[in-house]
Design an enzyme around this catalytic site. Structure first.
Site, PDB file in Angstrom:
ATOM      1  N   ASP A  56      38.047  43.510  37.486  1.00  0.00           N
ATOM      2  CA  ASP A  56      39.960  43.061  37.015  1.00  0.00           C
ATOM      3  C   ASP A  56      40.280  41.615  37.123  1.00  0.00           C
ATOM      4  OD1 ASP A  56      38.482  43.711  39.658  1.00  0.00           O
ATOM      5  OD2 ASP A  56      39.831  43.945  40.585  1.00  0.00           O
TER       6      ASP A  56
ATOM      7  N   ASP B 178      42.939  56.695  46.260  1.00  0.00           N
ATOM      8  CA  ASP B 178      43.723  56.922  47.533  1.00  0.00           C
ATOM      9  C   ASP B 178      44.814  56.180  47.759  1.00  0.00           C
ATOM     10  OD1 ASP B 178      43.013  53.894  46.069  1.00  0.00           O
ATOM     11  OD2 ASP B 178      42.317  53.457  48.132  1.00  0.00           O
TER      12      ASP B 178
END
Length: 507
Positions: free
Chosen positions: A337, A261
């Site tokens: 992350d 995206d």
């Protein structure tokens, strides 16, 4: 006799009158319906003509699209064997085909799929469709020829075909702006999902310039808390598959990770190419990122300004094989992350990030269900200036010069206490904070993203976060009275509304 005739005539007249009375409305309705049918038939004929015209236009577009794709491959072949004409051909591509091609996009045309494992393109980049693979099983392919490669580029893909089409168009438009990028930055799509999302797979396998990988899940992961979303575990496993495949199997030296995206800035690859030597030789750097968490339009101005950051930005980043060899033994089962943002993982290293983002995340729908999209992602400014980073002097990013310059800047900056005071100043200003709570209060008055990870605010270097505000550059910096937040990095407190773990006060 006469009386009978008269009765017949009178009866006939009465019958006609009765028909008029009883069937007049029906006859009028029948005439109206007949007229409506006639008009509908006319409309149908017009629609048929329009559809035939559309089909002809679509065929014309498809033919032209294929010719452009073939022309692109021929030019690439010619350049591979005729380096003397490289500059002229590149100028022709930039100034001719890309400008006159309009929405067709010379580098962004999809092509027919080929058999699995078959070579699909000519030129430097050899694109393949690889067999499905698992992160802990044998490699889906062996070592590749990495001659002339700066970094492999992998886009993480799942189940959003429309997003992937937009991302591919942007990726190939930028990648195709310089034919040498085919050699320097080979492209891959890596799709997750078992079973695979067929519509997205068809899109992912339709580009000659981009190889295809598929992460296969053998056993569903087990979440630690009932409220957690299993998607975060699957994402971590998919990233492990990507990193292991690209580094341990294909043997690339560096990797740039994108997502399906993302739109890319025109200088995206120039940015990473110029910063690669710095990442290679500076042991205080962990990654190069094209993302700024505070990259909203109201907070950025200078497209050439770069910063060091203790906070791992992600969302378009490059790492080295050596870092993966260090990290792979402890790769987490979820929230990869946030794991990279922990001090125990980071070990004092930073990432370099831009002031103005080199990628734009347009994905409102995803694993986080659009959390903060309207407020913090949608307003991000994507750089439109084609900076030639190879000509930029980036020596100011080196240590200890960077620290010395930062100290001098803060010492010379005017101290302010609020957004209103900062707005009235032209130049550098500093706003001091005493604690995490204090920082969050003042940053909230500017409309900033407030999250911290393991004692580090987003975008910070040694506690200093910078944004543009009107004509000022504002530095949020710890005061002499600053108190570190109390940290519990291993204590799982609760799960937020998006199924992500919250540790202590940090998300």
């Amino acid at each position: 006799m006469r009386a009978g005739v008269v009765l017949l005539i009178v009866g006939a007249v009465l019958l006609v009158l009765l028909q008029v009375v009883l069937f007049g409305d029906y006859n009028r309705e029948l005439r109206g319906l007949s007229e409506h049918v006639h008009r509908t038939e006319g409309l149908r004929n017009q629609l048929q003509q329009a559809l035939e015209g559309h089909a002809n236009l679509s065929k014309l577009y498809s033919d032209l699209d294929q010719r452009l794709g073939a022309a692109y491959d021929r030019i690439a072949e010619e350049q591979a064997g005729a380096s003397a004409t490289e500059a002229a051909l590149r100028a022709k591509l930039r100034g001719g085909f890309r400008q006159s091609g309009g929405g067709l996009g010379l580098g962004a045309a999809p092509h027919r799929k080929t058999d699995a494992g078959a070579q699909r393109s000519t030129g430097a980049a050899k694109a393949h469709i690889y067999p499905s693979g698992h992160e802990d099983e044998e490699c889906v392919g062996g070592a590749l020829d990495t001659t002339g490669v700066i970094a492999a580029v992998v886009s993480v893909v799942f189940n959003r075909p429309d997003y992937l089409k937009r991302h591919a168009a942007s990726l190939l438009a930028v990648h195709g702006s310089d034919l040498t990028y085919r050699q320097k930055f080979p492209l891959f799509f890596s799709q997750d999902g078992t079973p695979v999302h067929i519509g997205t797979q068809e899109v992912a396998q339709s580009y000659e310039q981009i190889s295809y990988l598929h992460h296969l899940e053998r056993v569903a992961p087990v979440v630690r808390q009932r409220q957690e979303k299993i998607e975060y575990y699957r994402i971590a496993a998919h990233y492990r598959f990507i990193l292991r495949t690209m580094f341990d199997c294909f043997r690339y030296s560096r990797l740039i990770i994108l997502e399906e995206d993302m739109d890319l800035a025109p200088d995206f690859f120039s940015f990473f190419e110029a910063l690669t030597p710095r990442l290679d030789r500076d042991p205080t750097l962990m990654c190069i990122s094209s993302w700024n968490d505070h990259g909203q339009d109201k907070f950025v101005r200078d497209a050439r300004q770069l910063y060091r950051s203790d906070f791992f930005p992600g969302l378009g980043w490059m790492l080295r094989n050596e870092l993966w060899q260090e990290l792979k033994g402890g790769w987490p089962g979820s929230y990869w992350d946030d794991w990279l943002r922990q001090n125990g993982t980071r070990k004092g290293r930073q990432c370099i990030r831009p002031e103005v983002c080199r990628n734009y995340n347009f994905g409102r729908d995803g694993s986080s269900k659009g959390m903060f999209f309207s407020q913090f992602l949608e307003p991000i400014r994507l750089n439109t200036e084609n900076v030639d980073w190879l000509r930029e002097d980036l020596s100011y990013l080196e240590l200890p010069r960077y620290d010395d310059d930062m100290a001098a800047t803060l010492a010379a900056a005017k101290e302010v206490g609020s957004a209103q005071e900062a707005e009235a100043v032209a130049g550098d200003v500093v706003l001091r904070y005493d604690s995490q709570e204090h920082y969050e209060r003042v940053a909230a008055s500017f409309g900033m993203l407030l999250e911290w990870r393991d004692g580090v605010p987003r975008g910070a270097y040694k506690g200093v976060v910078s944004i543009r505000w009107g004509n000022a550059r504002v530095f949020f910096a710890p005061s002499s009275n600053y108190v570190d937040p109390e940290l519990h990095p291993e204590e799982y407190v609760n799960v937020d509304a998006n199924g992500a773990i919250m540790r202590g006060r940090s998300l």
